[in-house]
Scaffold this active site. Sequence first.
Site, PDB file in Angstrom:
ATOM      1  N   ASP A  24       0.866  -1.187   0.000  1.00  0.00           N
ATOM      2  CA  ASP A  24       0.000   0.000   0.000  1.00  0.00           C
ATOM      3  C   ASP A  24       0.899   1.232   0.000  1.00  0.00           C
ATOM      4  O   ASP A  24       1.445   1.610   1.042  1.00  0.00           O
ATOM      5  CB  ASP A  24      -0.910   0.003   1.231  1.00  0.00           C
ATOM      6  CG  ASP A  24      -1.818   1.233   1.261  1.00  0.00           C
ATOM      7  OD1 ASP A  24      -1.672   2.126   0.384  1.00  0.00           O
ATOM      8  OD2 ASP A  24      -2.670   1.311   2.172  1.00  0.00           O
ATOM      9  N   HIS A 139      -4.537  12.448  13.978  1.00  0.00           N
ATOM     10  CA  HIS A 139      -5.608  12.403  12.963  1.00  0.00           C
ATOM     11  C   HIS A 139      -6.837  11.597  13.421  1.00  0.00           C
ATOM     12  O   HIS A 139      -7.890  11.687  12.810  1.00  0.00           O
ATOM     13  CB  HIS A 139      -5.092  11.775  11.664  1.00  0.00           C
ATOM     14  CG  HIS A 139      -4.015  12.576  10.997  1.00  0.00           C
ATOM     15  ND1 HIS A 139      -4.189  13.893  10.634  1.00  0.00           N
ATOM     16  CD2 HIS A 139      -2.741  12.252  10.638  1.00  0.00           C
ATOM     17  CE1 HIS A 139      -3.067  14.349  10.066  1.00  0.00           C
ATOM     18  NE2 HIS A 139      -2.172  13.374  10.074  1.00  0.00           N
TER      19      HIS A 139
END
Length: 686
Positions: A24, A139
């Site tokens: 990824d 986040h």
Amino acid sequence: PAMASGTALIYDDEMTSYKLLWDDPECDIEVPERLLSSYEQLKHYHLVERCIHVPVREGTEEEIMLVHSSEYLEVVKSTQTMNEEELRRVSENYDAVYFHPNTYRCAKLAVGATLQLVDSVMSGKVCNGMALVRPPGHHSQRNAANGFCVFNNVAIAAQYAKRRYGLQRILIVDWDVHHGQGIQYVFEEDPSVLYYSWHRYEHQQFWPLLRESDYDAVGQGKGKGFNLNVPWNKVGMGNSDYLAAFFHVLLPVAFEFVPELILVSSGYDSGIGDPEGQMTATPECFAHLTHFLMQLANGRVCAVLEGGYHLKSLSESVCMTVKTLLRDPLPQISGEMAPCLSAVESIQNVRAAHKPYWKCLMYEEATPLHNLSTKSQQMMEAELIQTSTHPTAKQVVGTTNSDEAIKTDRFLESHMKKILFPVPPVKTASAIVSKVDAHLLPISVQVEMEMNAQELKTLVSAFDAELVKEEKALLSLQNVLAVLDKILKKKVCNGIAESSVASVSTTFALKHCFDFGLQRVLCIVVGDMDLELDLDDGKILLMNICQKQQTEKTNSKYHISLNWKEDAGRNNFFCAVLGFILPVAYSYQPDLMIIVIGPNRSLGVNAISLLTCLLQGLAESRILVVIQDTEIKLVQSVAKALSGVSTPDFGAYAPAFQENFLEIKRLRDQLQQEWKMLRCSVKDWI
Ligand code: Q9C
Ligand code: ZN
């Protein structure tokens, strides 16, 4: 007040036990080596052994639920027993996140490590500290993992500190290059937590691509004014841009806020070489940022790792942070000290957006630039390229490829050798002969004159034949020179000397500096004093803070006089120090500072001490303070500031007298061409 001493370091190998299991490209930079290489570098510089090791623990479910929902907690918990296929599927529910069977355990340790740090600081076991954790946190949101973050370590810590210690004002400084939107969401309506973040934004073209990351997101409801976003609209921001944002946005507001605790979302993807940030700040920049924060909240600073993906840049920057927390002298910050146009534009916008909420910004012109058209931006940029050596977007684009990463490795290798200088064995020297006993001063050495009387007389008579005859003057000179000599020879870092003839002593000291080979000496004179100096060659920058109007003198590049009205007990000195003195000093980059305290000073003891504290970021912390009329309180307070055992305490914030403020503004307008760190608005740019 005196503060606790010691720096906590929290790290555990176990937080390296999870990693990305599949391909990824979005997530492959978040690797266990981030922690390993940071810790290795700390060992390499012998910083680990100087810190107090504090063990990690797991954060409890109750603690995690200070910020997250129980539903989300259950989802994360369930990933422990999943196979790769299932892990992939959960990960896909979130933006830029991967799960591993050990993620949950590590995320709990990251929360627990952060809370251990807060407990160590709040209990007074240590003064400050750093937690090296994975996964990062800023986040993540109530119901969602996001951007490699699982639990919001810092947001949980703030809620925890409020609850457990009854804190009423916590400052969160997020210097990671991404917007910690997760933290913003948690505290948007909460005036007890001031959240400051700068972030790569590029007019909303950079991840996480949110409208609410812009400068006009100031908080909501009761929390209005307590959310400070500095959006960077270009890549390539560096040391001077970051310092300008501190001087002109964060620090004035933070000094007004008077936090009781500072949590740093300490991401280093805002540093040079980082593939995500594409910024240019060098590791020592983080030493300076850390140093400024240490002057607030009685030094209670908890740094918690967030991002940082260039391993060398990350680990050197972590070391700089920890070294500064340990109170080592600071390395000189490198590069030309001039913020770029785009940075100043962002700074102007945040200042304008926050004008209604902060007294320190009340005299600000209300001119946010809002949407500068693309066209005018390009025009201004063209001018910028012609007039500034600041790296432009073009020069730094493309640092993602590995060639560039290796180039940064090599650059940092030699750069760090230059800036890591030996630390003097003793921090503060003092030559105080009357009224104050040495034992009343904090840990320092009382200097003995190594030069014999005859030698001194010879030296002095070459300089001023009359002076040799005066016993008292000679003794004064001896004091000042003895301390200065120790500083120049790097036997001590800084020093304080009493002198009944401060003006003569200072002139003599300056001469001695140049004989020694110094290039630039910043001389700050507080009070009324005439120094006969040749100021044309730029080897001295003289700043005089005085009460009497010096009508006949106009300010020039190297001679600045700041008329400052008596401010007995009031702390409106912040706007002068942060908005003027520090920016000029950083623009000048001295290799030594001399602070002279003369008669009729218009600054109080606290203001002088604060100035002394803040200036220690310059000249590798080399400061000589010369005091004419010894007042015990002043000497003690300055000595404490020099040795770093306490920071001056100010009461509630009062706004600047308009007169004083206008004086600063006038000087800033007049001198910002010469001293570029003064820039905080784009008008009169070229
Ligand atoms: N194409 C931290 O630094 N990148 N997180 C997404 C989208 C995600 C960063 C790129 C970066 C997450 C803690
Ligand atoms: Zn980041």
